[in-house]
Design a protein around this motif. Structure first.
Motif, short mmCIF file in Angstrom:
data_model
loop_
_atom_site.label_atom_id
_atom_site.label_comp_id
_atom_site.label_asym_id
_atom_site.label_seq_id
_atom_site.Cartn_x
_atom_site.Cartn_y
_atom_site.Cartn_z
N ASP A 67 -5.22 20.71 1.10
CA ASP A 67 -4.44 21.94 0.88
C ASP A 67 -3.77 22.38 2.18
OD1 ASP A 67 -4.95 22.33 -1.90
OD2 ASP A 67 -6.98 22.94 -1.38
N ARG A 68 -2.97 21.48 2.75
CA ARG A 68 -2.19 21.78 3.95
C ARG A 68 -1.00 20.85 3.97
NH1 ARG A 68 -3.02 17.58 7.39
NH2 ARG A 68 -4.95 16.38 7.09
N ASN A 69 -0.02 21.16 4.81
CA ASN A 69 1.15 20.31 4.95
C ASN A 69 0.83 19.17 5.93
OD1 ASN A 69 2.52 22.02 3.25
ND2 ASN A 69 3.59 23.09 4.88
N VAL A 70 0.83 17.95 5.44
CA VAL A 70 0.51 16.81 6.30
C VAL A 70 1.73 16.43 7.13
CG1 VAL A 70 -1.15 15.93 4.64
CG2 VAL A 70 1.20 15.09 4.58
N ASP A 71 1.49 15.80 8.25
CA ASP A 71 2.55 15.22 9.08
C ASP A 71 2.71 13.77 8.64
OD1 ASP A 71 3.87 13.75 11.22
OD2 ASP A 71 3.61 15.54 12.46
N LEU A 72 3.84 13.47 7.99
CA LEU A 72 4.00 12.16 7.38
C LEU A 72 3.94 11.04 8.41
CD1 LEU A 72 5.04 14.06 5.09
CD2 LEU A 72 6.60 12.23 4.45
N ILE A 73 4.44 11.28 9.62
CA ILE A 73 4.45 10.24 10.64
C ILE A 73 3.07 10.10 11.27
CG2 ILE A 73 5.41 9.53 12.86
CD1 ILE A 73 8.01 10.90 12.09
N GLU A 74 2.51 11.21 11.74
CA GLU A 74 1.23 11.16 12.44
C GLU A 74 0.10 10.67 11.55
OE1 GLU A 74 0.51 11.59 15.54
OE2 GLU A 74 2.48 12.23 16.25
N GLU A 75 0.16 11.02 10.26
CA GLU A 75 -0.95 10.68 9.36
C GLU A 75 -0.63 9.48 8.47
OE1 GLU A 75 -3.10 14.19 7.75
OE2 GLU A 75 -1.52 15.37 8.71
N ASP A 76 0.49 8.81 8.78
CA ASP A 76 0.84 7.58 8.08
C ASP A 76 0.87 7.78 6.56
OD1 ASP A 76 1.56 4.90 7.77
OD2 ASP A 76 -0.53 4.22 7.68
N ARG A 121 0.85 -1.19 0.00
CA ARG A 121 0.00 0.00 0.00
C ARG A 121 0.88 1.24 0.00
NH1 ARG A 121 -0.90 2.27 4.91
NH2 ARG A 121 -2.40 3.98 5.07
N LEU A 122 0.56 2.20 -0.86
CA LEU A 122 1.28 3.47 -0.94
C LEU A 122 0.31 4.60 -0.65
CD1 LEU A 122 3.88 5.06 -1.63
CD2 LEU A 122 3.12 5.08 -4.01
N ARG A 123 0.59 5.35 0.41
CA ARG A 123 -0.30 6.45 0.81
C ARG A 123 0.37 7.77 0.40
NH1 ARG A 123 -4.74 7.59 3.82
NH2 ARG A 123 -4.66 9.28 5.36
N VAL A 124 -0.29 8.51 -0.49
CA VAL A 124 0.27 9.73 -1.09
C VAL A 124 -0.64 10.91 -0.76
CG1 VAL A 124 0.95 10.86 -3.25
CG2 VAL A 124 1.24 8.38 -2.98
N SER A 125 -0.02 12.05 -0.40
CA SER A 125 -0.80 13.27 -0.22
C SER A 125 -0.38 14.29 -1.28
CB SER A 125 -0.62 13.86 1.18
OG SER A 125 0.62 14.54 1.28
N ALA A 126 -1.32 15.13 -1.70
CA ALA A 126 -1.05 16.16 -2.71
C ALA A 126 -2.04 17.30 -2.53
CB ALA A 126 -1.17 15.57 -4.12
N PRO A 127 -1.67 18.52 -2.97
CA PRO A 127 -2.66 19.61 -2.98
C PRO A 127 -3.90 19.18 -3.76
CG PRO A 127 -0.46 20.45 -3.41
CD PRO A 127 -0.35 18.96 -3.45
N ALA A 128 -5.06 19.62 -3.30
CA ALA A 128 -6.32 19.10 -3.84
C ALA A 128 -6.45 19.26 -5.35
CB ALA A 128 -7.50 19.77 -3.13
N LEU A 129 -6.21 20.47 -5.86
CA LEU A 129 -6.39 20.69 -7.29
C LEU A 129 -5.35 19.93 -8.11
CD1 LEU A 129 -8.06 22.29 -9.39
CD2 LEU A 129 -6.27 24.03 -9.30
N MET A 130 -4.10 19.97 -7.67
CA MET A 130 -3.05 19.24 -8.39
C MET A 130 -3.34 17.74 -8.39
SD MET A 130 1.04 19.10 -7.60
CE MET A 130 1.26 20.79 -8.14
#
Length: 301
Positions: A129-138, A93-102
């Motif tokens: 549209d915020r900076n996620v915490d990579l550790i806290e939010e896995d 499983r790969l969990r990726v975050s990105a700005p909403a529009l992008m």
């Protein structure tokens, strides 16, 4: 006590909802599971679980330990994958975050091809549209625009994002075209923000000596999509990424303004934790984006 094994047992027990269910899933004896959790509580000097005959409840310390333990166990799995390197196909499983529009316009359309290319991978895409915490939010991998303050993260630059200013021909016919950034004080500006008030738009390629203009917007929206739509309908002047309005510009529905005053492009980075430096699935995803964006240049660099 094998702390790592005890930690894995604790997480399994919480996820399963009971010690007996955890014992069946491991598999192990109920006595062994209970003994490992008791050893953890003794080691840390605090109660982690409130036990009943049918269910478990986390204490406050237990909740903190559970979140951290999940993160540690996840990193251990990443280390295993890193050591395996290219000896096996990327999987898991790969969990990726990105700005909403992008994420919606540039990432999501590529995921079908990515998943077909790597059939053993699954992707969770978090659009915020915020900076996620990579550790806290896995989160395994985050795409972030602009300067990165956290120097502990590994960064790979994917490109640059150019912010531009534009308005519809109808609006410009009614209100005139601004010739300098200061002229915006006499115009209806459309501002991206969660909190209405006074915004500041920066102009000029040199961040140190560039001009900053205070904008009192007529319309404040926390969606770039909505702002671009409002600009298209003649509501005012908008500041958006160039790639977002590429079609509207080509079709003449929007006109680019103040081009010689535009700010320097902002870098787009892929960020991940140092412990995941050798992760095959992260490397596969980043390389895939680089390859797909190289020819079409969707960022408008």
């Amino acid at each position: 006590m094998d702390q790592l094994a005890a930690m894995a047992t604790f997480v399994r027990a919480v996820d399963a909802g009971s010690l007996s269910a955890a014992a069946r899933a491991i598999p192990s004896s109920l006595t062994s599971v209970s003994r490992q959790i008791s050893a953890l509580e003794l080691h840390f000097g605090t109660r982690l679980l409130l036990r009943t005959t049918r269910q478990l409840a986390l204490t406050e310390d237990g909740r903190i330990f559970y979140e951290r333990a999940r993160s540690v166990l996840g990193e251990m799995k990443e280390i295993e994958e890193a050591l395996a390197g290219n000896r096996r196909e990327p999987s898991g499983r790969l969990r990726v975050s990105a700005p909403a529009l992008m994420g919606r316009l540039l990432i999501a359309p590529l995921l079908g091809d990515f998943l077909r290319t790597f059939p053993s991978l699954s992707v969770d895409l978090l659009l915020v549209d915020r900076n996620v915490d990579l550790i806290e939010e896995d989160v395994h991998l985050a795409l972030r625009v602009g300067r990165v303050a956290d120097s502990q993260l590994v960064m790979r630059k994917l490109g640059e994002v150019q912010m531009i200013h534009c308005a519809s021909p109808d609006y410009l016919a009614r209100r005139g075209e601004p010739q300098t950034p200061s002229d915006l004080a006499q115009h209806d500006c459309l501002v991206f923000s969660d909190a209405p008030g006074v915004a500041t738009w920066r102009f000029g390629r040199d961040a140190g000596s560039g001009q900053r203009v205070r904008i009192s917007g007529r319309l404040w929206v926390n969606s770039l999509d909505a702002l671009a739509t409002a600009a298209d309908s003649g509501t005012g002047i908008v500041r958006v990424p160039s790639w977002q309005v590429e079609r509207q510009l080509a079709e003449g529905r929007l006109r680019r303004l103040l081009r010689e005053h535009e700010p320097a492009p902002a870098p787009l980075h892929a960020l991940y934790q140092p412990s995941r430096l050798g992760s095959a699935k992260i490397r596969a995803f980043v390389d895939f984006l680089v390859e797909r964006w190289r020819g079409s240049d969707p960022l408008g660099r």
